[in-house]
Design a protein around this motif. Structure first.
Motif, PDB file in Angstrom:
ATOM      1  N   SER A  65     -10.951  -6.786  -8.054  1.00 19.09           N
ATOM      2  CA  SER A  65     -11.957  -5.748  -7.341  1.00 19.09           C
ATOM      3  C   SER A  65     -11.641  -4.376  -7.580  1.00 19.09           C
ATOM      4  N   SER A  66     -10.304  -4.246  -7.035  1.00 17.33           N
ATOM      5  CA  SER A  66      -9.690  -2.983  -6.643  1.00 17.33           C
ATOM      6  C   SER A  66      -9.494  -2.203  -7.621  1.00 17.33           C
ATOM      7  N   ASP A  85       0.753  13.498  -1.977  1.00 14.78           N
ATOM      8  CA  ASP A  85       2.046  13.797  -1.441  1.00 14.78           C
ATOM      9  C   ASP A  85       1.821  13.148   0.051  1.00 14.78           C
ATOM     10  N   GLY A  86       0.928  13.189   0.247  1.00 12.78           N
ATOM     11  CA  GLY A  86       0.445  12.543   1.882  1.00 12.78           C
ATOM     12  C   GLY A  86       0.149  10.858   1.790  1.00 12.78           C
ATOM     13  N   LEU A  87      -1.208  10.641   1.517  1.00 11.71           N
ATOM     14  CA  LEU A  87      -2.009   9.583   0.710  1.00 11.71           C
ATOM     15  C   LEU A  87      -0.753   8.547  -0.334  1.00 11.71           C
ATOM     16  N   MET A  88      -0.571   8.600  -1.097  1.00 13.88           N
ATOM     17  CA  MET A  88       0.686   8.018  -1.957  1.00 13.88           C
ATOM     18  C   MET A  88       1.941   7.777  -1.410  1.00 13.88           C
ATOM     19  N   ALA A  89       1.913   8.572  -0.982  1.00 15.14           N
ATOM     20  CA  ALA A  89       2.588   7.832   0.507  1.00 15.14           C
ATOM     21  C   ALA A  89       3.024   6.915   1.258  1.00 15.14           C
ATOM     22  N   ILE A  90       1.889   6.642   1.845  1.00 10.69           N
ATOM     23  CA  ILE A  90       1.587   5.155   2.693  1.00 10.69           C
ATOM     24  C   ILE A  90       0.932   4.442   1.439  1.00 10.69           C
ATOM     25  N   PHE A  91       0.614   4.607   0.074  1.00  6.37           N
ATOM     26  CA  PHE A  91       1.093   3.687  -1.079  1.00  6.37           C
ATOM     27  C   PHE A  91       2.248   3.116  -1.522  1.00  6.37           C
ATOM     28  N   PHE A  92       3.026   4.121  -1.398  1.00  8.21           N
ATOM     29  CA  PHE A  92       4.606   3.824  -1.571  1.00  8.21           C
ATOM     30  C   PHE A  92       4.938   3.117  -0.486  1.00  8.21           C
ATOM     31  N   ALA A 132      11.597  21.640 -25.898  1.00  3.77           N
ATOM     32  CA  ALA A 132      12.253  20.644 -25.338  1.00  3.77           C
ATOM     33  C   ALA A 132      12.562  20.270 -24.274  1.00  3.77           C
ATOM     34  N   ASN A 133      11.831  21.105 -22.823  1.00  2.00           N
ATOM     35  CA  ASN A 133      12.339  21.058 -22.080  1.00  2.00           C
ATOM     36  C   ASN A 133      12.021  19.528 -21.369  1.00  2.00           C
ATOM     37  N   GLY A 134      11.006  19.347 -22.084  1.00  2.00           N
ATOM     38  CA  GLY A 134      10.225  18.073 -21.525  1.00  2.00           C
ATOM     39  C   GLY A 134      10.274  16.959 -21.844  1.00  2.00           C
ATOM     40  N   TRP A 135      11.276  16.339 -22.374  1.00  4.79           N
ATOM     41  CA  TRP A 135      12.252  15.589 -22.557  1.00  4.79           C
ATOM     42  C   TRP A 135      12.450  14.575 -21.204  1.00  4.79           C
ATOM     43  N   GLY A 136      11.640  14.986 -20.445  1.00  3.49           N
ATOM     44  CA  GLY A 136      12.059  13.706 -19.137  1.00  3.49           C
ATOM     45  C   GLY A 136       9.964  13.313 -18.902  1.00  3.49           C
ATOM     46  N   ILE A 137       9.152  13.622 -19.438  1.00  6.15           N
ATOM     47  CA  ILE A 137       7.977  14.043 -19.644  1.00  6.15           C
ATOM     48  C   ILE A 137       7.037  12.079 -20.197  1.00  6.15           C
ATOM     49  N   PRO A 138       7.639  11.767 -20.686  1.00  8.94           N
ATOM     50  CA  PRO A 138       7.649  10.279 -20.891  1.00  8.94           C
ATOM     51  C   PRO A 138       8.546   9.161 -20.231  1.00  8.94           C
ATOM     52  N   MET A 139       9.470   9.290 -19.064  1.00 13.33           N
ATOM     53  CA  MET A 139      10.090   8.562 -18.235  1.00 13.33           C
ATOM     54  C   MET A 139       9.265   7.986 -17.848  1.00 13.33           C
ATOM     55  N   ALA A 140       7.943   8.681 -17.151  1.00  7.80           N
ATOM     56  CA  ALA A 140       7.912   8.407 -15.762  1.00  7.80           C
ATOM     57  C   ALA A 140       6.634   6.675 -16.391  1.00  7.80           C
ATOM     58  N   THR A 141       6.799   6.351 -14.854  1.00  4.38           N
ATOM     59  CA  THR A 141       6.021   4.961 -15.088  1.00  4.38           C
ATOM     60  C   THR A 141       4.889   5.198 -14.179  1.00  4.38           C
ATOM     61  N   ASP A 142       3.511   5.312 -14.606  1.00  2.86           N
ATOM     62  CA  ASP A 142       2.517   5.141 -13.044  1.00  2.86           C
ATOM     63  C   ASP A 142       1.955   4.163 -12.514  1.00  2.86           C
ATOM     64  N   ILE A 143       2.409   3.875 -10.933  1.00  4.07           N
ATOM     65  CA  ILE A 143       2.916   2.412 -10.524  1.00  4.07           C
ATOM     66  C   ILE A 143       1.107   2.173 -10.325  1.00  4.07           C
ATOM     67  N   ALA A 144       0.488   3.226  -9.159  1.00  8.52           N
ATOM     68  CA  ALA A 144      -0.562   2.854  -8.979  1.00  8.52           C
ATOM     69  C   ALA A 144      -1.665   2.291  -9.820  1.00  8.52           C
ATOM     70  N   ASN A 149      -5.940  -0.281  -1.538  1.00  8.22           N
ATOM     71  CA  ASN A 149      -6.606  -0.459  -2.418  1.00  8.22           C
ATOM     72  C   ASN A 149      -8.020  -0.220  -2.426  1.00  8.22           C
ATOM     73  N   PHE A 150      -9.128   0.024  -1.364  1.00  4.32           N
ATOM     74  CA  PHE A 150     -10.363   0.663  -1.321  1.00  4.32           C
ATOM     75  C   PHE A 150     -10.716   2.089  -1.664  1.00  4.32           C
ATOM     76  N   PHE A 151      -9.493   3.086  -0.430  1.00  9.29           N
ATOM     77  CA  PHE A 151      -9.606   4.554  -0.263  1.00  9.29           C
ATOM     78  C   PHE A 151      -9.080   5.083  -0.664  1.00  9.29           C
ATOM     79  N   ILE A 152      -7.190   4.497  -0.559  1.00 10.62           N
ATOM     80  CA  ILE A 152      -5.606   5.743  -1.442  1.00 10.62           C
ATOM     81  C   ILE A 152      -6.104   6.065  -2.668  1.00 10.62           C
ATOM     82  N   MET A 153      -5.664   4.748  -3.446  1.00 12.71           N
ATOM     83  CA  MET A 153      -5.735   4.578  -4.876  1.00 12.71           C
ATOM     84  C   MET A 153      -6.947   5.261  -5.439  1.00 12.71           C
ATOM     85  N   PRO A 154      -8.057   4.459  -5.384  1.00 14.65           N
ATOM     86  CA  PRO A 154      -9.673   5.230  -5.918  1.00 14.65           C
ATOM     87  C   PRO A 154      -9.232   6.994  -5.543  1.00 14.65           C
ATOM     88  N   ILE A 155      -8.478   7.199  -4.163  1.00 17.20           N
ATOM     89  CA  ILE A 155      -8.482   8.624  -4.384  1.00 17.20           C
ATOM     90  C   ILE A 155      -7.878   9.239  -4.894  1.00 17.20           C
TER      91      ILE A 155
END
Length: 383
Positions: free
Chosen positions: A16-17, A59-66, A116-128, A254-260
């Protein structure tokens, strides 16, 4: 007032989350492209004390997620799926492959161009978002695969943060880094002295976040560092401070930080010409990097690690599920967008094209990974 069994089950359900998170993605996209879009964007830029609403969220709420994810990873390292070197090393090898191959694909298309400077863009995984998708699959996916994806995404995000710090950060504030190191030493000392009360870790953790934020390095990494200093034990029966904190964070995350987080980061305004950007070298680099590069890099490097007996497959899993997990890791989204903004500062049109390509790639990767894992897990479901 006592909750009914329905609401109790709802708040306990990771499925459900995930549904709630995806619902917030749709709402955010609709808001951004409606008459309320400008007001919504202004709300995200509203100053609340020293930072904007968006900064407090990302930077703030997602630090709690991490922090929560870091707690789960540490628990698994001490007493769970990652307690052996073979299991713990696999996410590291997989994450390296999932960064190197996508970056190489992007560079192949864009070397020598204005992109060319955007080579780092596809490296990332969105953990949430990737964890939300795998959560929706419930018992179709073994717990070991969920842990593998979480660990992979953590290592991936650490890699992305290092890339940002080294290649995309204009200035590192070394004095704040020194303060950060001192706080980390204090947290380690508290752990060694067997201090168990959470408050003695949370207060230094707030200072850790503040100093890291001002150092120029993405502040969410403070959550992971704090998590690894919280005391735990290898017992299945005795509840440790880490497990108590982990349990208390599940519902608010699950029910506040990630939805926000989803509401704040999916407000992409669709503009004319954005579709054309998908068929440029920028679009090809991002989409192929995330959709194909991630799964190729993760399965290839995982295969090498397993073939050389440095690692082993997660328990009760198979290679089909590993491929599905590789596709889920192609959900770049927030970190990819963040790197895109840094890569093309001052050029809003290129930024918008990159955002749209990231959104399309993340959707394709997430849908493909979901379908593969759903199909592969059907035999595991009880009749």
């Amino acid at each position: 007032m006592k909750l009914t069994s329905y609401f109790h089950n709802f708040f306990q359900s990771s499925q459900s989350s995930g549904i709630l998170l995806l619902g917030c993605v749709v709402i955010s996209l609709l808001l951004a492209n409606s008459s309320a879009g400008e007001s919504f964007a202004n709300l995200l830029q509203l100053q609340l004390g020293p930072y904007s609403t968006a900064v407090w969220i990302n930077d703030g709420l997602m630090a709690i997620f991490f922090l929560l994810v870091g707690l789960e990873i540490k628990r698994e390292i001490i007493e769970g799926e990652l307690s052996s070197f073979k299991n713990a090393s696999l996410p590291i090898f997989a994450a390296i492959g999932g960064m190197v191959v996508p970056a190489g694909i992007f560079a192949l298309f864009n070397a020598g161009t204005e992109y060319a400077n955007g080579w780092g863009i596809p490296m990332a995984t969105d953990i949430a978002f990737s964890l939300a998708i795998v959560a929706m699959l419930g018992s179709r996916v073994p717990a070991s695969i969920k842990i593998f994806l979480a660990a992979l995404a953590i290592v991936d995000d650490l890699g992305a943060i290092l890339v940002i710090a080294i290649f995309y950060t204009e200035q590192i504030h070394w004095m704040y880094l020194i303060y950060t190191a001192l706080i980390i030493l204090l947290l380690i000392a508290l752990n060694r002295l067997q201090v168990t009360r959470h408050i003695y870790y949370i207060i230094p953790g707030l200072f850790l976040w503040h100093f890291m934020h001002h150092s120029g390095i993405h502040a969410t990494i403070a959550g992971v560092i704090l998590a690894f200093t919280i005391p735990t034990n290898a017992s299945d029966t005795e509840i440790s401070p880490l497990e108590k904190l982990e349990h208390s964070l599940h519902t608010p995350v699950n029910f506040f930080i990630m939805p926000i987080f989803a509401l704040a980061n999916t407000n992409i305004l669709f503009k004319s010409g954005m579709v054309d950007g998908l068929f440029s070298t920028l679009g090809y680099g991002i989409i192929l990097g995330l959709v194909a590069g991630k799964v190729i890099g993760i399965t290839l490097f995982s295969g090498i690690a397993i073939r050389t007996k440095l690692s082993s497959l997660p328990a009760d899993s198979n290679w089909t599920q590993m491929v599905g997990t590789g596709f889920l890791a192609g959900i770049g989204f927030t970190m990819s967008i963040f790197i895109a903004l840094l890569s093309y500062k001052g050029d809003v049109d290129i930024q918008d094209e990159a955002k749209f390509a990231i959104l399309v790639a993340s959707f394709l990767s997430g849908l493909t990974g979901y379908l593969i894992l759903r199909k592969s897990g059907q035999k595991q479901l009880p009749n």
